[in-house]
Design a protein around this motif. Structure first.
Motif, mmCIF file in Angstrom:
data_model
loop_
_atom_site.group_PDB
_atom_site.id
_atom_site.type_symbol
_atom_site.label_atom_id
_atom_site.label_comp_id
_atom_site.label_asym_id
_atom_site.label_seq_id
_atom_site.Cartn_x
_atom_site.Cartn_y
_atom_site.Cartn_z
ATOM 1 N N VAL A 155 31.626 -12.816 -9.951
ATOM 2 C CA VAL A 155 30.293 -13.256 -9.523
ATOM 3 C C VAL A 155 30.387 -14.229 -8.352
ATOM 4 O O VAL A 155 29.575 -14.190 -7.420
ATOM 5 N N TYR A 156 31.384 -15.107 -8.387
ATOM 6 C CA TYR A 156 31.560 -16.077 -7.306
ATOM 7 C C TYR A 156 31.705 -15.353 -5.964
ATOM 8 O O TYR A 156 31.030 -15.687 -4.988
ATOM 9 N N ALA A 157 32.585 -14.355 -5.929
ATOM 10 C CA ALA A 157 32.795 -13.608 -4.690
ATOM 11 C C ALA A 157 31.538 -12.856 -4.287
ATOM 12 O O ALA A 157 31.235 -12.731 -3.085
ATOM 13 N N GLY A 158 30.794 -12.339 -5.268
ATOM 14 C CA GLY A 158 29.558 -11.624 -4.961
ATOM 15 C C GLY A 158 28.540 -12.526 -4.289
ATOM 16 O O GLY A 158 27.925 -12.161 -3.283
ATOM 17 N N ILE A 159 28.337 -13.721 -4.853
ATOM 18 C CA ILE A 159 27.401 -14.679 -4.258
ATOM 19 C C ILE A 159 27.884 -15.103 -2.879
ATOM 20 O O ILE A 159 27.110 -15.145 -1.907
ATOM 21 N N MET A 160 29.168 -15.422 -2.783
ATOM 22 C CA MET A 160 29.751 -15.870 -1.521
ATOM 23 C C MET A 160 29.528 -14.837 -0.419
ATOM 24 O O MET A 160 29.031 -15.155 0.670
ATOM 25 N N HIS A 161 29.882 -13.592 -0.706
ATOM 26 C CA HIS A 161 29.783 -12.558 0.323
ATOM 27 C C HIS A 161 28.332 -12.213 0.634
ATOM 28 O O HIS A 161 28.002 -11.891 1.781
ATOM 29 N N THR A 162 27.468 -12.278 -0.367
ATOM 30 C CA THR A 162 26.041 -12.021 -0.118
ATOM 31 C C THR A 162 25.470 -13.053 0.847
ATOM 32 O O THR A 162 24.735 -12.712 1.787
ATOM 33 N N PHE A 163 25.796 -14.311 0.633
ATOM 34 C CA PHE A 163 25.331 -15.368 1.535
ATOM 35 C C PHE A 163 25.860 -15.143 2.952
ATOM 36 O O PHE A 163 25.108 -15.260 3.931
ATOM 37 N N ILE A 164 27.154 -14.808 3.062
ATOM 38 C CA ILE A 164 27.738 -14.611 4.394
ATOM 39 C C ILE A 164 27.150 -13.381 5.066
ATOM 40 O O ILE A 164 26.744 -13.417 6.236
ATOM 41 N N LEU A 165 27.091 -12.269 4.324
ATOM 42 C CA LEU A 165 26.596 -11.014 4.903
ATOM 43 C C LEU A 165 25.158 -11.147 5.382
ATOM 44 O O LEU A 165 24.848 -10.848 6.548
ATOM 45 N N TRP A 166 24.274 -11.599 4.488
ATOM 46 C CA TRP A 166 22.866 -11.644 4.871
ATOM 47 C C TRP A 166 22.582 -12.774 5.849
ATOM 48 O O TRP A 166 21.695 -12.655 6.702
ATOM 49 N N GLY A 167 23.340 -13.847 5.772
ATOM 50 C CA GLY A 167 23.208 -14.881 6.791
ATOM 51 C C GLY A 167 23.594 -14.349 8.152
ATOM 52 O O GLY A 167 22.876 -14.542 9.146
ATOM 53 N N PHE A 168 24.719 -13.640 8.216
ATOM 54 C CA PHE A 168 25.187 -13.067 9.481
ATOM 55 C C PHE A 168 24.176 -12.059 10.032
ATOM 56 O O PHE A 168 23.844 -12.078 11.227
ATOM 57 N N LEU A 169 23.696 -11.163 9.154
ATOM 58 C CA LEU A 169 22.762 -10.128 9.614
ATOM 59 C C LEU A 169 21.455 -10.723 10.125
ATOM 60 O O LEU A 169 20.930 -10.306 11.174
ATOM 61 N N VAL A 170 20.913 -11.701 9.392
ATOM 62 C CA VAL A 170 19.643 -12.305 9.817
ATOM 63 C C VAL A 170 19.825 -13.064 11.119
ATOM 64 O O VAL A 170 18.968 -12.995 12.014
ATOM 65 N N LEU A 171 20.925 -13.774 11.289
ATOM 66 C CA LEU A 171 21.181 -14.485 12.542
ATOM 67 C C LEU A 171 21.366 -13.495 13.690
ATOM 68 O O LEU A 171 20.912 -13.757 14.819
ATOM 69 N N LEU A 172 22.015 -12.361 13.398
ATOM 70 C CA LEU A 172 22.173 -11.325 14.425
ATOM 71 C C LEU A 172 20.820 -10.742 14.817
ATOM 72 O O LEU A 172 20.518 -10.547 16.007
ATOM 73 N N ILE A 173 19.991 -10.460 13.813
ATOM 74 C CA ILE A 173 18.644 -9.938 14.088
ATOM 75 C C ILE A 173 17.815 -10.963 14.849
ATOM 76 O O ILE A 173 17.086 -10.623 15.796
ATOM 77 N N ALA A 174 17.934 -12.238 14.478
ATOM 78 C CA ALA A 174 17.180 -13.298 15.160
ATOM 79 C C ALA A 174 17.579 -13.388 16.627
ATOM 80 O O ALA A 174 16.720 -13.542 17.512
ATOM 81 N N THR A 175 18.867 -13.292 16.908
ATOM 82 C CA THR A 175 19.339 -13.318 18.294
ATOM 83 C C THR A 175 18.820 -12.106 19.056
ATOM 84 O O THR A 175 18.428 -12.210 20.230
ATOM 85 N N SER A 176 18.787 -10.954 18.396
ATOM 86 C CA SER A 176 18.287 -9.735 19.039
ATOM 87 C C SER A 176 16.793 -9.852 19.339
ATOM 88 O O SER A 176 16.317 -9.388 20.395
ATOM 89 N N ILE A 177 16.034 -10.460 18.417
ATOM 90 C CA ILE A 177 14.601 -10.671 18.647
ATOM 91 C C ILE A 177 14.387 -11.563 19.863
ATOM 92 O O ILE A 177 13.526 -11.297 20.719
ATOM 93 N N LEU A 178 15.169 -12.617 19.963
ATOM 94 C CA LEU A 178 15.053 -13.548 21.093
ATOM 95 C C LEU A 178 15.381 -12.837 22.401
ATOM 96 O O LEU A 178 14.690 -13.032 23.417
ATOM 97 N N ALA A 179 16.419 -11.996 22.396
ATOM 98 C CA ALA A 179 16.783 -11.258 23.608
ATOM 99 C C ALA A 179 15.698 -10.260 23.979
ATOM 100 O O ALA A 179 15.346 -10.108 25.161
ATOM 101 N N PHE A 180 15.109 -9.600 22.977
ATOM 102 C CA PHE A 180 14.029 -8.639 23.254
ATOM 103 C C PHE A 180 12.803 -9.337 23.850
ATOM 104 O O PHE A 180 12.168 -8.814 24.763
#
Length: 718
Positions: free
Chosen positions: A81-106
């Motif tokens: 469970v620890y690894a699941g929570i850890m990776h979920t935070f990293i994955l979705w944090g990374f994806l949302v920050l990537l999407i946010a940067t893409s929105i700003l560029a658009f």
């Protein structure tokens, strides 16, 4: 205009037009380096051999399934469970920050150029800032969890022979990006008056308040912001450029690997071509493009290693290291790296033969892998090379010889194959001559091994009590071939499969029922995959069958516990008053459970006997192999602790019922053999008894008055 409508911020605050131009240039360079690296990777995969399994059929459906699996992190939560929570935070944090940067560029390079105004203002801007701060915080927390797990101690499963600075740089560069982004935001809030009350940016706002309390002025913030912004930008661009060349590649390769997965990987092995000039693992390019992708998808997480029974018992196998050894060797040969070509599998080669001999083919590594690496496909390829070059262990050579000459692994006369039934009080039907409902494939061990003959007789009496119409093949039954195929003897397996399907075609039956989960697996999943037509004209092959057997699944292939569950449910086996006063635990056979998802049928039969069933901590898909698969039954391997011994210890010490467990229940002849041996060598003879589900069931029927007590079961009950 209200405050909400005016809310926004300056994107390139303190960055001059020259600075912006330099940034654009560096961004273009980073993207070109990324694209070139990605192109090289894809080109490298095309040098691998063609994969015999369809990997990209129904591509939209595959992508959707992969998105669900990766997005939910479901396999990462499994067992950790620890690894699941850890990776979920990293994955979705990374994806949302990537999407946010893409929105700003658009907004800046699309919307504003077309419409002359920005949408990044007012309510949208404030909502954007809140979401970015929320997921950015999760991103940093997840990375903090990863750093804590990695450096808390240096002997956990994430550490191994392939751990290097690449792993450190990945986690620290991402952590620096996350923290650096918040630091830049805090400095911007201090230096831009219009952001003074931007509390939706709650992380940056909180940091800004702390920094102002520490004496940071707007002027100092402006100076520090320039340095922070450029540091953040350079690390971000370097990370993008680095993705195809280092560990960040798993961001792409892992998803691609999940898209290309084979749902039946391991349960059915890839077939070999009829062209005898084809090689298995002479060079790295003998591996398929999917097997090369497996190597790049590996994240070094060590989940496969942590569940591998061969590694746990001290055998020279670490599934992660095998995959990464192949990758390291491949990369040493690519380009101008100056690597020296060596044999893939040989003493002094990339992989040692004893490493592959250690594999039990239990699929625990594949089940645990979060990115769907198909270890067993690569392992079997190397085992086939071992067999082709005559490097097989002498004891396995003896087994091959027995099967070739006698048709069974014991080397006994085939005419004695049904002698186990001599002690029955009724005659068995010959399925070659009589129409039957069930064609019963008895198997080698129930036919020739004294301990397992008792199981065969118990099962025959169960079928007879339920008035089942069944018959056997007598001397026309040979070894099923499942395990010698996993050891690498492909052509002997083909001979056996061809013989059996040709025999099946001459019989009149509705279903096939198997005693052994290994036979059940190969007849259900692998016989229908064989292209018999490609080999039928080969004079070496003892069959002329040239069709695809059971391709449409018209013939049901069942394990006997599935049949027994139905017989009990239909009332054909009367257990209405059965109350066996035993405390038992049940071991899931790898080939029945993990490979074929059958967990409940044996348990339902055990519960029907009235026995008190307690689960071991490792059960169902997490079950621990007995050690007999992949040829382990016939090999004499030096082990620190036999898998069978460890499993019996677990039954008595880690199960909730503890040492009150009286019977260790199995549903596989190989498991019976391995655990009877482990019971002796581990010193458990006085503590626990090994029984097959069939033996437990026949005792319940006898206790219930459905059957008269037979000699063997009467002794067992006593």
């Amino acid at each position: 205009m209200t405050i909400l409508q005016a809310a926004t911020r300056e994107t390139y605050w303190t960055i001059s037009p020259t600075g912006k131009a330099v940034f654009y240039f560096l961004a273009a360079v980073a993207i070109l380096i990324f694209l070139y690296g990605a192109y090289e990777r894809v080109t490298r995969y095309t040098k691998g051999s063609e994969d015999p399994i369809p990997r990209l059929d129904d591509l939209p459906g595959r992508i959707l399934d992969a998105t669900k699996m990766v997005g939910s992190n479901e396999k990462l939560f499994d067992r950790d469970v620890y690894a699941g929570i850890m990776h979920t935070f990293i994955l979705w944090g990374f994806l949302v920050l990537l999407i946010a940067t893409s929105i700003l560029a658009f907004d800046e390079y699309g919307w504003q150029l077309l419409l002359g105004e920005s949408f990044w203002v007012g309510d949208f801007y404030l909502s954007y800032q809140f979401v970015v701060d929320l997921f950015g915080l999760l991103f940093v927390v997840g990375l903090g969890m990863a750093i804590w797990r990695r450096y808390r101690n240096r002997d956990g499963r994430v550490w191994g022979k392939h751990t290097d600075l690449d792993d450190d740089f990945l986690v620290w560069s991402l952590f620096f990006l996350g923290v650096g982004g918040f630091l830049a935001q805090a400095l911007s809030i201090i230096g831009q008056p219009q952001r003074a009350n931007e509390i939706v940016s709650f992380v940056g706002y909180g940091m800004a308040q702390a920094m102002m309390a520490a004496g940071v002025t707007p002027e100092l913030a402006a100076t520090a912001y320039w340095w922070t912004w450029w540091s953040h930008a350079i690390v971000a661009l370097a990370f993008i450029a680095w993705i195809p060349y280092g560990k960040p590649l798993h961001i792409l390769s892992s998803f691609a690997n999940v898209v290309a997965k084979d749902e039946k990987a391991g349960t059915r092995l890839p077939n070999v071509p009829a062209d005898l000039e084809e090689t298995n693992a002479e060079s790295i390019d003998d591996f398929t493009w999917k097997e090369l992708l497996d190597q790049d998808a590996c994240t070094k997480c060590g989940r496969c290693s942590s569940v591998c029974p061969a590694k746990a018992s001290g055998r020279p196998l670490d599934p992660r290291d095998v995959i990464l050894d192949l990758k390291t060797y491949r990369e040493s040969l690519d380009g101008d790296n100056g690597g020296e070509e060596v044999p893939i599998i040989a003493d002094g080669g990339v992989i040692q033969p004893e490493t592959m001999e250690s594999c039990m083919a239990c699929m625990a590594c594949m089940d645990a892998c979060p990115v769907e690496i198909e270890h067993l496909s690569s392992f079997t390829r190397m085992n086939r090379q071992i067999t082709d070059e005559g490097m097989v262990d002498p004891s396995m050579q003896d087994v091959f010889g027995n099967v070739m000459q006698r048709g069974n692994t014991f080397g006994n006369q085939q005419s004695a194959r049904a002698d186990w039934a001599d002690e029955l009080e009724f005659d068995l039907e010959d399925a070659r001559e009589e129409e039957v409902e069930y064609l019963w494939y008895v198997g080698d061990y129930p036919s020739f091994d004294d301990r397992n003959k008792k199981v065969a007789r118990a099962l025959a009496r169960i079928f007879e009590a339920a008035d089942v119409e069944f018959g056997i093949l007598f001397e026309d039954e040979k070894f099923d071939g499942n395990d010698i195929r996993r050891v690498g003897e492909e052509f002997l397996y083909l001979e056996l499969a061809g013989h059996h399907v040709e025999t099946f075609e001459e019989c009149d039956f509705e279903k096939i029922v198997c005693t052994d989960p290994h036979a059940y697996n190969t007849m259900k999943n692998e016989y229908p995959e064989v292209d018999f037509a490609a080999f039928a004209d080969d004079p070496v092959m003892p069959f002329e069958y040239d069709e695809q057997w059971n391709a449409d699944g018209a013939v049901d292939v069942l394990h006997w516990t599935q049949v027994a569950e139905e017989l009990v449910a239909d009332g054909r086996l009367d257990l209405s008053g059965a109350e066996l006063d035993y405390t038992v635990t049940y071991h899931d056979p790898c080939h029945l459970g993990r490979m074929n998802d059958e967990y409940e049928a044996p348990r339902e039969v055990i519960r029907a006997t009235g026995a008190d069933l307690h689960e071991m901590p490792r059960n169902r898909n997490d079950s621990y192999c007995c050690g007999g698969g992949g040829g382990g039954l016939w090999l004499d391997i030096d082990e620190e602790t036999k898998p069978s011994e460890e499993r019996l210890r677990e039954a008595l010490e880690d199960t909730a019922a503890g040492d009150t467990v009286e019977k260790f229940v199995v549903a596989c002849p190989m498991c019976t053999t391995m655990y009877e041996d482990g019971r002796k060598t581990g010193g458990f003879e006085e503590e626990i008894e090994i029984v097959d589900v069939a033996e437990l069931l026949i005792e319940a029927l006898e206790a219930n008055g459905t059957l008269e007590i037979g000699e063997e079961s009467g002794e067992a009950a006593a």
